[in-house]
Scaffold this motif. Structure first.
Motif, PDB file in Angstrom:
ATOM      1  N   PRO A 108      55.214  20.389 119.054  1.00 30.52           N
ATOM      2  CA  PRO A 108      53.555  20.171 118.595  1.00 30.52           C
ATOM      3  C   PRO A 108      53.058  21.221 117.973  1.00 30.52           C
ATOM      4  N   GLN A 109      53.242  22.441 118.362  1.00 32.03           N
ATOM      5  CA  GLN A 109      52.758  23.833 117.640  1.00 32.03           C
ATOM      6  C   GLN A 109      53.239  23.712 116.311  1.00 32.03           C
ATOM      7  N   CYS A 110      54.330  23.409 116.004  1.00 37.06           N
ATOM      8  CA  CYS A 110      55.031  23.320 114.514  1.00 37.06           C
ATOM      9  C   CYS A 110      54.138  22.227 113.725  1.00 37.06           C
ATOM     10  N   ILE A 111      53.978  21.092 114.182  1.00 40.80           N
ATOM     11  CA  ILE A 111      53.275  20.036 113.563  1.00 40.80           C
ATOM     12  C   ILE A 111      51.810  20.560 113.276  1.00 40.80           C
ATOM     13  N   ASP A 157      60.098  21.051 109.086  1.00 36.50           N
ATOM     14  CA  ASP A 157      61.446  20.908 109.740  1.00 36.50           C
ATOM     15  C   ASP A 157      61.418  22.311 110.800  1.00 36.50           C
ATOM     16  N   LEU A 158      62.413  21.918 111.808  1.00 38.27           N
ATOM     17  CA  LEU A 158      62.641  22.850 113.017  1.00 38.27           C
ATOM     18  C   LEU A 158      64.125  22.977 113.091  1.00 38.27           C
ATOM     19  N   LYS A 203      58.611  23.560 104.621  1.00 39.14           N
ATOM     20  CA  LYS A 203      57.987  24.928 105.243  1.00 39.14           C
ATOM     21  C   LYS A 203      58.803  24.786 106.681  1.00 39.14           C
ATOM     22  N   ILE A 204      59.714  25.680 106.869  1.00 39.65           N
ATOM     23  CA  ILE A 204      60.874  25.707 107.898  1.00 39.65           C
ATOM     24  C   ILE A 204      60.524  26.740 108.990  1.00 39.65           C
ATOM     25  N   LEU A 205      61.005  26.426 110.367  1.00 41.45           N
ATOM     26  CA  LEU A 205      60.679  27.191 111.336  1.00 41.45           C
ATOM     27  C   LEU A 205      61.942  27.424 111.943  1.00 41.45           C
ATOM     28  N   ILE A 206      62.521  28.622 112.184  1.00 42.41           N
ATOM     29  CA  ILE A 206      64.027  28.879 112.550  1.00 42.41           C
ATOM     30  C   ILE A 206      63.889  29.781 113.711  1.00 42.41           C
ATOM     31  N   THR A 207      64.380  29.165 114.775  1.00 43.38           N
ATOM     32  CA  THR A 207      64.379  29.890 116.208  1.00 43.38           C
ATOM     33  C   THR A 207      65.596  29.846 116.797  1.00 43.38           C
ATOM     34  N   THR A 208      65.751  30.337 117.881  1.00 43.64           N
ATOM     35  CA  THR A 208      67.253  30.426 118.617  1.00 43.64           C
ATOM     36  C   THR A 208      67.060  29.964 120.250  1.00 43.64           C
ATOM     37  N   SER A 209      68.028  30.082 120.708  1.00 40.84           N
ATOM     38  CA  SER A 209      68.018  29.516 122.076  1.00 40.84           C
ATOM     39  C   SER A 209      67.433  30.781 122.944  1.00 40.84           C
ATOM     40  N   PRO A 266      57.099  15.195 110.992  1.00 43.34           N
ATOM     41  CA  PRO A 266      56.750  14.998 112.492  1.00 43.34           C
ATOM     42  C   PRO A 266      57.140  13.903 112.815  1.00 43.34           C
ATOM     43  N   ASN A 267      58.080  12.972 112.300  1.00 37.55           N
ATOM     44  CA  ASN A 267      58.527  11.907 113.136  1.00 37.55           C
ATOM     45  C   ASN A 267      60.028  11.808 113.275  1.00 37.55           C
TER      46      ASN A 267
END
Length: 379
Positions: free
Chosen positions: A215-218, A224-225, A173-179, A244-245
């Motif tokens: 921490p919010q993603c975990i 994955d981030l 389960k992936i989180l995609i973000t930007t700068s 998480p590790n």
């Protein structure tokens, strides 16, 4: 009584004297130029005379060679000791270099045709074709090259951070973000990546630090981030952190092409789970990076979608492509690129999640120490 000699009165030179002086110099220069011209005419006349005598001598030499039974040798286009760099005139040097390249090309083509005729004449008895030397096949041997049958490698795979994924205990389960404050090109790249990677979600950064995002993603069960950085409105970096590790990898991103910028692309991808291809991740470091990319995609690809994502490593550059293959007949298969495409270059691999100050790095790219040889690769 003897008369005394009285010298003439000495006068200061006036403007008339100066004009006479310049007129004398002009006349002297004109006479010198006329002498040079006449000498040049004499030299040219002697050259013409010598050139007129040369054909007779060449004919006599050719007659003597014909009488002896030997054919006259043709003059080479470029003598053996010829050096183009010694030509001072830039235009002449460029012209001679172009002619030299053309001559080299003709000789290479003639040798190739001759070799092809010889191979056709020999048929099955022809010797095998020589393998051309490239930077890839001349690669310096790396002691960390992975052997699939090695017990130590199998133990590491069973106990590393990706073991839960390969044991099918977790699904990605992936989180995609930007700068911060991304521009349109970076946002569109994130949106297109979310259509390539199944079960991925795009969220805007909104000024939050990565230490607060992780921490919010975990807590929300993200595995994955992915963070895409930009510079001058162009994506130039990618951070991939396994939760998480860890570990966390930092890549330099280049040659980004969105879907609209790709010629002869296919239709937009479907929601089917794609296949994944990992090429040339042979060392221990490359093996870890390959497992990190593999953990982004679900276990069971849907072959009915005919979509494939490729991570191809060549000379430590990772080329990402996304294709759809089409069955033209029972024996022929074609491919359509769907996009996006980009190139990654590993900069660092860090243990644990993202920590730029106190993080422990497994590997850091040091150009002055590691890029001393073109035939040495790390992935």
């Amino acid at each position: 009584m003897q008369a005394l000699f009285v010298p003439p009165e000495v006068k200061a030179p006036g403007p008339g004297h100066r004009r006479e002086h310049f007129r004398f110099r002009r006349d002297a220069n004109a006479m010198a130029k006329a002498g040079e011209k006449s000498a040049g005419v004499g030299r040219r006349g002697s050259k013409r005379k010598a050139a007129a005598e040369e054909p007779g001598e060449a004919a006599a030499a050719s007659d003597g060679a014909a009488e002896g039974g030997a054919q006259p040798r043709r003059a080479a286009a470029f003598p053996p000791g010829f050096s183009i760099s010694e030509i001072k005139n830039k235009q002449r040097r460029h012209l001679m270099f172009t002619r030299w390249k053309q001559q080299q090309r003709k000789e290479k083509l003639a040798a190739k045709k001759k070799l092809k005729k010889e191979r056709e004449a020999l048929g099955d008895k022809a010797p095998p074709k020589p393998v051309p030397k490239t930077i890839d096949n001349q690669r310096v041997f790396d002691e960390t090259t992975v052997d699939p049958t090695d017990e130590e490698v199998a133990y590491d795979e069973a106990t590393d951070e990706f073991a839960s994924y390969f044991n099918r205990q977790t699904s990605p389960k992936i989180l995609i973000t930007t700068s911060d404050r991304p521009h349109g090109r970076t946002v569109r790249l994130c949106e297109q990546l979310s259509t390539v990677i199944p079960d991925s979600h795009v969220y805007y950064r909104r000024g939050l630090a990565l230490k607060k995002i992780i921490p919010q993603c975990i807590a929300r069960d993200f595995t994955d981030l992915i963070v895409i950085n930009e510079d001058r409105k162009t994506p130039n970096g990618l951070i991939l952190s396994h939760l998480p590790n860890g570990p966390t990898a930092h890549f330099k991103m280049s040659s980004v092409r969105l879907r609209k910028e790709i010629k002869r692309r296919g239709k937009d991808p479907t929601e089917h789970v794609p296949e994944i291809i990992l090429n040339n991740f042979t060392t221990r470091l490359g093996h870890s990076i390959g497992r990190m990319f593999a953990s982004l995609f679900p276990h069971n690809p849907q072959f009915i979608g005919r979509q494939v994502a490729t991570f191809h490593n060549q000379r430590d550059y990772i080329f990402f492509r996304f294709h759809r293959y089409i069955f033209k007949s029972e024996k022929k298969v074609g491919i359509q690129e769907l996009g996006p495409r980009f190139t990654l270059k590993l900069r660092s691999l860090q243990k644990g999640t993202f920590d730029s100050k106190y993080g422990e790095y497994e590997w850091v790219h040091k150009p002055r120490e590691m890029d001393t040889s073109r035939r040495k690769f790390h992935l």
